[in-house]
Each structure stands twice: as structure tokens, then as C-alpha cells.
Design a protein around this motif. Sequence first.
Motif, PDB file in Angstrom:
ATOM      1  N   LEU A 212      75.167  44.822  10.958  1.00 24.21           N
ATOM      2  CA  LEU A 212      76.212  43.931  11.449  1.00 24.21           C
ATOM      3  C   LEU A 212      75.711  43.086  12.606  1.00 24.21           C
ATOM      4  O   LEU A 212      76.041  41.897  12.713  1.00 24.21           O
ATOM      5  CB  LEU A 212      77.428  44.744  11.895  1.00 24.21           C
ATOM      6  N   VAL A 213      74.924  43.674  13.489  1.00 23.74           N
ATOM      7  CA  VAL A 213      74.356  42.922  14.605  1.00 23.74           C
ATOM      8  C   VAL A 213      73.467  41.802  14.083  1.00 23.74           C
ATOM      9  O   VAL A 213      73.553  40.652  14.535  1.00 23.74           O
ATOM     10  CB  VAL A 213      73.559  43.851  15.546  1.00 23.74           C
ATOM     11  N   ALA A 214      72.627  42.123  13.118  1.00 29.33           N
ATOM     12  CA  ALA A 214      71.735  41.108  12.550  1.00 29.33           C
ATOM     13  C   ALA A 214      72.528  39.982  11.889  1.00 29.33           C
ATOM     14  O   ALA A 214      72.209  38.793  12.048  1.00 29.33           O
ATOM     15  CB  ALA A 214      70.788  41.754  11.540  1.00 29.33           C
ATOM     16  N   GLU A 215      73.586  40.335  11.163  1.00 26.73           N
ATOM     17  CA  GLU A 215      74.403  39.308  10.522  1.00 26.73           C
ATOM     18  C   GLU A 215      75.105  38.451  11.559  1.00 26.73           C
ATOM     19  O   GLU A 215      75.170  37.213  11.421  1.00 26.73           O
ATOM     20  CB  GLU A 215      75.436  39.948   9.596  1.00 26.73           C
ATOM     21  N   ALA A 216      75.633  39.075  12.602  1.00 27.12           N
ATOM     22  CA  ALA A 216      76.337  38.322  13.640  1.00 27.12           C
ATOM     23  C   ALA A 216      75.413  37.318  14.313  1.00 27.12           C
ATOM     24  O   ALA A 216      75.783  36.151  14.527  1.00 27.12           O
ATOM     25  CB  ALA A 216      76.909  39.290  14.680  1.00 27.12           C
ATOM     26  N   LEU A 217      74.210  37.733  14.643  1.00 27.32           N
ATOM     27  CA  LEU A 217      73.256  36.842  15.309  1.00 27.32           C
ATOM     28  C   LEU A 217      72.818  35.707  14.388  1.00 27.32           C
ATOM     29  O   LEU A 217      72.683  34.554  14.823  1.00 27.32           O
ATOM     30  CB  LEU A 217      72.053  37.639  15.794  1.00 27.32           C
ATOM     31  N   ALA A 218      72.618  36.019  13.117  1.00 28.48           N
ATOM     32  CA  ALA A 218      72.225  34.990  12.157  1.00 28.48           C
ATOM     33  C   ALA A 218      73.350  33.975  11.961  1.00 28.48           C
ATOM     34  O   ALA A 218      73.101  32.757  11.852  1.00 28.48           O
ATOM     35  CB  ALA A 218      71.846  35.626  10.823  1.00 28.48           C
ATOM     36  N   LEU A 219      74.586  34.450  11.918  1.00 28.54           N
ATOM     37  CA  LEU A 219      75.720  33.543  11.766  1.00 28.54           C
ATOM     38  C   LEU A 219      75.845  32.617  12.968  1.00 28.54           C
ATOM     39  O   LEU A 219      76.099  31.415  12.820  1.00 28.54           O
ATOM     40  CB  LEU A 219      77.006  34.355  11.585  1.00 28.54           C
ATOM     41  N   ARG A 220      75.656  33.157  14.161  1.00 26.32           N
ATOM     42  CA  ARG A 220      75.718  32.306  15.355  1.00 26.32           C
ATOM     43  C   ARG A 220      74.694  31.184  15.285  1.00 26.32           C
ATOM     44  O   ARG A 220      75.011  30.012  15.534  1.00 26.32           O
ATOM     45  CB  ARG A 220      75.488  33.143  16.617  1.00 26.32           C
ATOM     46  N   ASP A 221      73.471  31.536  14.951  1.00 27.75           N
ATOM     47  CA  ASP A 221      72.418  30.519  14.872  1.00 27.75           C
ATOM     48  C   ASP A 221      72.766  29.444  13.848  1.00 27.75           C
ATOM     49  O   ASP A 221      72.589  28.247  14.098  1.00 27.75           O
ATOM     50  CB  ASP A 221      71.084  31.174  14.519  1.00 27.75           C
ATOM     51  N   ALA A 222      73.260  29.868  12.681  1.00 31.85           N
ATOM     52  CA  ALA A 222      73.579  28.908  11.617  1.00 31.85           C
ATOM     53  C   ALA A 222      74.748  28.005  12.011  1.00 31.85           C
ATOM     54  O   ALA A 222      74.727  26.790  11.757  1.00 31.85           O
ATOM     55  CB  ALA A 222      73.902  29.657  10.327  1.00 31.85           C
ATOM     56  N   LEU A 223      75.754  28.578  12.650  1.00 35.18           N
ATOM     57  CA  LEU A 223      76.927  27.794  13.048  1.00 35.18           C
ATOM     58  C   LEU A 223      76.575  26.773  14.117  1.00 35.18           C
ATOM     59  O   LEU A 223      77.043  25.623  14.087  1.00 35.18           O
ATOM     60  CB  LEU A 223      78.030  28.730  13.550  1.00 35.18           C
ATOM     61  N   LEU A 224      75.732  27.153  15.062  1.00 38.04           N
ATOM     62  CA  LEU A 224      75.346  26.232  16.129  1.00 38.04           C
ATOM     63  C   LEU A 224      74.407  25.139  15.633  1.00 38.04           C
ATOM     64  O   LEU A 224      74.359  24.052  16.206  1.00 38.04           O
ATOM     65  CB  LEU A 224      74.695  27.004  17.284  1.00 38.04           C
TER      66      LEU A 224
END
Length: 308
Positions: free
Chosen positions: A179-191
Motif C-alpha cells: 500500500l505504501v508503494a502504491e500510494a507513493l507511485a500514485l502521488r508521483d503520477a498525479l503530480l
Amino acid sequence: MTRELAPPARLTEAGRAEAADWLAGLPGLVAATLDRWELTPERVAAPGGRASMTVLVRRADGGRAALKICAPWHPAAREEAALRRWDGLGAVRALRCDPAAGALLLERLRGETSLRSLPEAKALLEAVSVVRRLWVEPGGPPGGTGGGEHPFPTVEEWTAERAARLRDGELAAAEAEPLVAEALALRDALLADEPERLLLHGDFRQGAVLASDAERAPWLAVGPEPVVGERSYDLARLVRDRLHDLVASPGAAAITRRRLTRLADSVELPAERLRGWALFRAVESAGRAWSAGRPAEAEALLEFAAWL
């Protein structure tokens, strides 16, 4: 000198180690500000928040107000700038500010009554109505439109340190690592593909919208952590409102996904962007709760993130 008032337990318990001196000096700071601004205290607002102390007061002219003393990690000047920018449109009005003391004098709202007092469906409708008024260009004159310089961090800047702590924290080394890895990846993609940059409340939720006696609106937002970014970031915190009720509900995952879709549709936002920010913010909050010694809260947040 005005008698000293003790900080509420919630603020004391949440106090950061590096702010121990500030907490110790807080009663004296409150008393000095009350005297300097000629305010008469009525009572300390409880339970209060984890980043400020609020005292309900009377001004010299007899008018009611609320004195808020912000913690060092919650700059009063930035909050005042956001409130001045909104100029009462959807938010409480700032009457006076002393950034050095972290002091804000605010119009008095009915602090005991927030949107959480309403049935959930009605509360969400009212919340969306309020938050839409707050989404304005960050620069320009109070209450106006337009760009220009502003003192607010972007969502990218605001979340950078939090993302770093999440990446290096205990959750990343535990069972929550996927979940941590997914959350960080989503942040990068959204920004990387941010569609807009508006002034956001930053911590918008039902509990941050209070009943008002003001003629201009029945509900007004308080306690912003103002940032500049896309609307989905602001709406994301609202998705997990009443989390404990959700956790106890049968079919919680389906309820959560329906709520997310309804909120996205209500302001014509892509549901996937809202899902991404809701997941990141939940996991990041879980990391902070875990580090602060609140494991039950962290586990509930992670369960919520898994539903998304």
C-alpha cells in the motif's frame, strides 16, 4: 494580567517533542494576547485540535470572537492569508493576526455544531457546497479573482516531506509495504499531470465546517492548511469522513467506492484522480498515526486505503 488558561488535553497529547517549550509557554502566551488585544475569555474550546488552542472571547466592544493560537508547525500568517483571500466566502473571517505570536482573532461560529451533526447524505451535500466556494485562484485581492504572487505551498511541496517520511518509515518495512508503494507511485503520477492550481483548504472534512449565525452562509469552513493544487486533493480527505462508522458497516468497501464516485461526479472530477489522492492521503495519515503511537487509527486508515 488575565488569568492563565490551560491548553486542552488533545493539544497537549499531540504536542511534538520539539515543541515542548512552546506548549509550556502557551498559557502565558494566551494570557498576554488576551490582555494586549483587550479580550475577555469565556472558555477554552474543547476538545480542540492538534495544532492550535482556541479560546472563546468577548472583544472590548462586547462582540463575540474566537482567539486561536497556532502551533509553530501551523503558521498563523498562512492561515490568515487564505482567510483574507476567501474574505468570508465559504470560510470564517479573520479579524486580526499576530504572526509572531501565532495568534488569530476570528469571528465566532457555533463550534459545538459541525457538519458531522447532520445525516451523512445531507452533510456531504453541504460540504460540497462549502468547498466549491473555496476553490479560487490563489493570488489577487481578497475575495477577487486572478493570479499573482501568494504565500501558499503547492501540493507537491506540501507532500514532499510527508512522502519522504512515509517512504522511510515503519509502515514501509511492515505488511503495509504494498500500500505504501502504491500510494507513493500514485502521488508521483498525479503530480506529473496536474490539471489545475487553485487555492485549497488542505484539510477539508465535515468536522472543519461549523454552523454559523452569519447571514451570508449557514456553514463556514475553519482550520485550513492552505495549499495550491487540484480540487481532487482537497476532496480526498472528505472521502474518508466518519471512518469509524465506515469500518463498522457491512459492505464498507462498496459504500466507500460509491461515496467516492458521488463526490467526484458532484464537482465533475475524474474519479480515478480522486481515488489516487484519497489513497495517498489515507496511507500517509496512517504513517503519521503509527509514528505517533496510535496503531488503531493507523490500522483503520490502512483498511480504508485497501478498499480503494
